[in-house]
Design an enzyme around this catalytic site. Structure first.
Site, short mmCIF file in Angstrom:
data_model
loop_
_atom_site.label_atom_id
_atom_site.label_comp_id
_atom_site.label_asym_id
_atom_site.label_seq_id
_atom_site.Cartn_x
_atom_site.Cartn_y
_atom_site.Cartn_z
N HIS A 1 -9.61 0.89 4.71
CA HIS A 1 -8.35 1.02 5.45
C HIS A 1 -8.58 1.93 6.66
O HIS A 1 -9.36 2.87 6.60
CB HIS A 1 -7.27 1.61 4.52
CG HIS A 1 -5.91 1.57 5.14
ND1 HIS A 1 -5.49 2.50 6.06
CD2 HIS A 1 -4.89 0.69 5.00
CE1 HIS A 1 -4.26 2.19 6.45
NE2 HIS A 1 -3.87 1.10 5.82
N GLY B 1 2.77 -1.32 4.30
CA GLY B 1 2.79 0.10 3.99
C GLY B 1 4.21 0.59 3.76
O GLY B 1 4.77 0.44 2.67
N GLY B 2 4.82 1.13 4.81
CA GLY B 2 6.15 1.74 4.71
C GLY B 2 7.18 0.90 3.96
O GLY B 2 7.90 1.42 3.09
N GLU C 1 -6.96 4.25 7.87
CA GLU C 1 -6.71 5.69 7.65
C GLU C 1 -7.93 6.34 6.99
O GLU C 1 -8.23 7.50 7.23
CB GLU C 1 -5.44 5.87 6.80
CG GLU C 1 -4.21 5.61 7.65
CD GLU C 1 -2.99 5.13 6.89
OE1 GLU C 1 -2.97 5.24 5.64
OE2 GLU C 1 -2.05 4.62 7.54
N SER D 1 3.26 -2.56 10.30
CA SER D 1 4.71 -2.58 10.53
C SER D 1 5.39 -3.90 10.09
O SER D 1 6.31 -4.38 10.76
CB SER D 1 5.05 -2.25 11.98
OG SER D 1 4.57 -0.94 12.30
N GLU E 1 -5.59 -5.49 10.39
CA GLU E 1 -4.54 -4.53 10.72
C GLU E 1 -4.87 -3.84 12.04
O GLU E 1 -5.70 -2.93 12.08
CB GLU E 1 -4.46 -3.46 9.62
CG GLU E 1 -4.19 -4.01 8.24
CD GLU E 1 -3.63 -2.94 7.32
OE1 GLU E 1 -2.46 -3.08 6.92
OE2 GLU E 1 -4.33 -1.98 7.02
N GLY F 1 2.27 1.76 10.86
CA GLY F 1 3.22 2.87 10.75
C GLY F 1 3.91 3.21 12.06
O GLY F 1 4.52 4.26 12.19
N ASN G 1 0.87 -1.18 0.00
CA ASN G 1 0.00 0.00 0.00
C ASN G 1 0.91 1.23 0.00
O ASN G 1 1.52 1.54 1.01
CB ASN G 1 -0.87 -0.05 1.27
CG ASN G 1 -1.71 1.19 1.45
OD1 ASN G 1 -1.78 2.05 0.58
ND2 ASN G 1 -2.37 1.28 2.61
N TRP G 2 0.98 1.89 -1.15
CA TRP G 2 1.91 3.03 -1.28
C TRP G 2 1.35 4.29 -0.65
O TRP G 2 2.02 5.31 -0.60
CB TRP G 2 2.25 3.27 -2.76
CG TRP G 2 3.01 2.15 -3.41
CD1 TRP G 2 3.38 0.97 -2.85
CD2 TRP G 2 3.49 2.11 -4.77
NE1 TRP G 2 4.05 0.19 -3.76
CE2 TRP G 2 4.14 0.87 -4.95
CE3 TRP G 2 3.43 2.99 -5.85
CZ2 TRP G 2 4.73 0.49 -6.15
CZ3 TRP G 2 4.02 2.63 -7.06
CH2 TRP G 2 4.67 1.39 -7.20
N LYS G 3 0.09 4.23 -0.22
CA LYS G 3 -0.56 5.39 0.43
C LYS G 3 -0.37 6.64 -0.43
O LYS G 3 -0.38 6.57 -1.65
CB LYS G 3 -0.03 5.56 1.86
CG LYS G 3 -0.16 4.26 2.66
CD LYS G 3 0.02 4.43 4.13
CE LYS G 3 -0.15 3.08 4.81
NZ LYS G 3 -0.07 3.13 6.25
P1 PGA Z 1 2.70 -0.07 7.69
O1 PGA Z 1 1.25 0.17 7.04
O2 PGA Z 1 3.26 -1.32 7.07
O3 PGA Z 1 3.50 1.16 7.31
O4 PGA Z 1 2.51 -0.21 9.15
C1 PGA Z 1 0.38 -0.89 6.84
C2 PGA Z 1 -0.90 -0.40 6.24
O5 PGA Z 1 -1.32 0.73 6.51
O6 PGA Z 1 -1.55 -1.13 5.45
#
Ligand code: PGA
Length: 261
Positions: free
Chosen positions: A97, A236-237, A99, A215, A169, A175, A9-11
């Site tokens: 998600h 994500g990251g 977020e 993470s 998640e 994150g 997920n490149w956000k």
């Molecule tokens: P993260 O994000 O790996 O940076 O914790 C995961 C996500 O939001 O899907």
């Protein structure tokens, strides 16, 4: 047998040129990955570029969007329909998600409409669920996640649920560098599988793929994948660099953490 899935997920990262560089690098590096499905989810502005690159190069990576709207078309300024995503070669879409739930007030009812629209258009939804820290500390994780599953998947047929991807998640792990213990994540995921079994069908429970997210790194992916109920990861990251995402995709269940190139 559930095919493992590693999704990035490149956000809200990567302008078009950066996205192009990342997908080129990734496509080269993940060529040797076998028996693992790989999906990247760039921001909307880079989706067509990434999908085009993948289609032209016939690689094994698939493209996912990070959101979708439930109407087919109309006066919905700023929204993107499922059919528009299919039109540019997208095959997956992340829905609900945390977020989006937090910053854009997405509810389980909205998630449900989006999941139905995505399925109707032939997209594969990746439905995200997870508890916030206060809920975990209050011992409410299973209850919260069960509610998200009931409402988010309400009205779906068992066959549709069987084809879904769910991403568990824990919000406090996203994150933050703080992961759920693989055993603990696996217990919640097992619980999700049980709910799918009782609400839809035992077959859907066996087949639905459930990912862990929060993470995930090259160093911890193997410990999550060693859990039989965990079918992959939403990253994500660590998906923003070809090297780290490739290492995650090259996890091995037999104890090799990853293959170095
Ligand atoms: P993260 O994000 O790996 O940076 O914790 C995961 C996500 O939001 O899907």
């Amino acid at each position: 047998m559930r095919t493992p899935l590693i999704a990035g997920n490149w956000k809200m990262y990567k302008k078009t040129a950066e996205a192009e560089r990342l997908i080129e690098e990734l496509a080269g590096q993940v060529r040797e990955v076998k028996d693992v499905e790989i999906v990247v989810c760039p921001p909307f502005t880079a989706l067509a570029t990434v999908a085009d690159f993948i289609n032209r190069n016939g690689g094994t990576i698939q493209t996912g969007a990070q959101n979708v709207y439930w109407e087919d078309e109309g006066a919905y300024t700023g929204e993107i329909s499922a059919q528009m995503l299919v039109d540019i070669g997208v095959t997956y879409v992340i829905i609900g998600h945390s977020e989006r739930r937090k910053h854009f007030h997405e509810t389980d009812e909205m998630v449900n409409r989006k999941v139905k629209a995505a399925l109707a258009a032939g997209l594969n939804p990746i439905v995200c669920v997870g508890e916030v820290l206060e809920e975990r500390e209050a011992g409410k994780t299973d209850q919260v996640v069960a509610g998200q599953i009931f409402k988010g998947l309400e009205g779906l047929k068992a066959e549709q649920v069987a084809g879904l991807v769910v991403a568990y998640e824990p919000v406090w792990a996203i994150g933050t560098g703080r992961t759920a213990e693989p055993r603990v994540a696996s217990e919640t995921i097992h619980n999700i599988r049980t709910i799918v079994g009782s609400s839809f069908s035992p077959q859907a429970s066996d087949v639905v793929r459930i990912l862990y997210g929060g993470s995930v790194t090259p160093d911890n992916i193997a410990s999550f994948m060693a859990e039989p109920d965990i079918d992959g990861a939403l990253v994500g990251g660590a998906s923003l660099k070809a090297e780290t995402f490739t290492k995650i995709a090259m996890y091995q269940k037999d104890g090799i953490v990853y293959q170095t190139r």
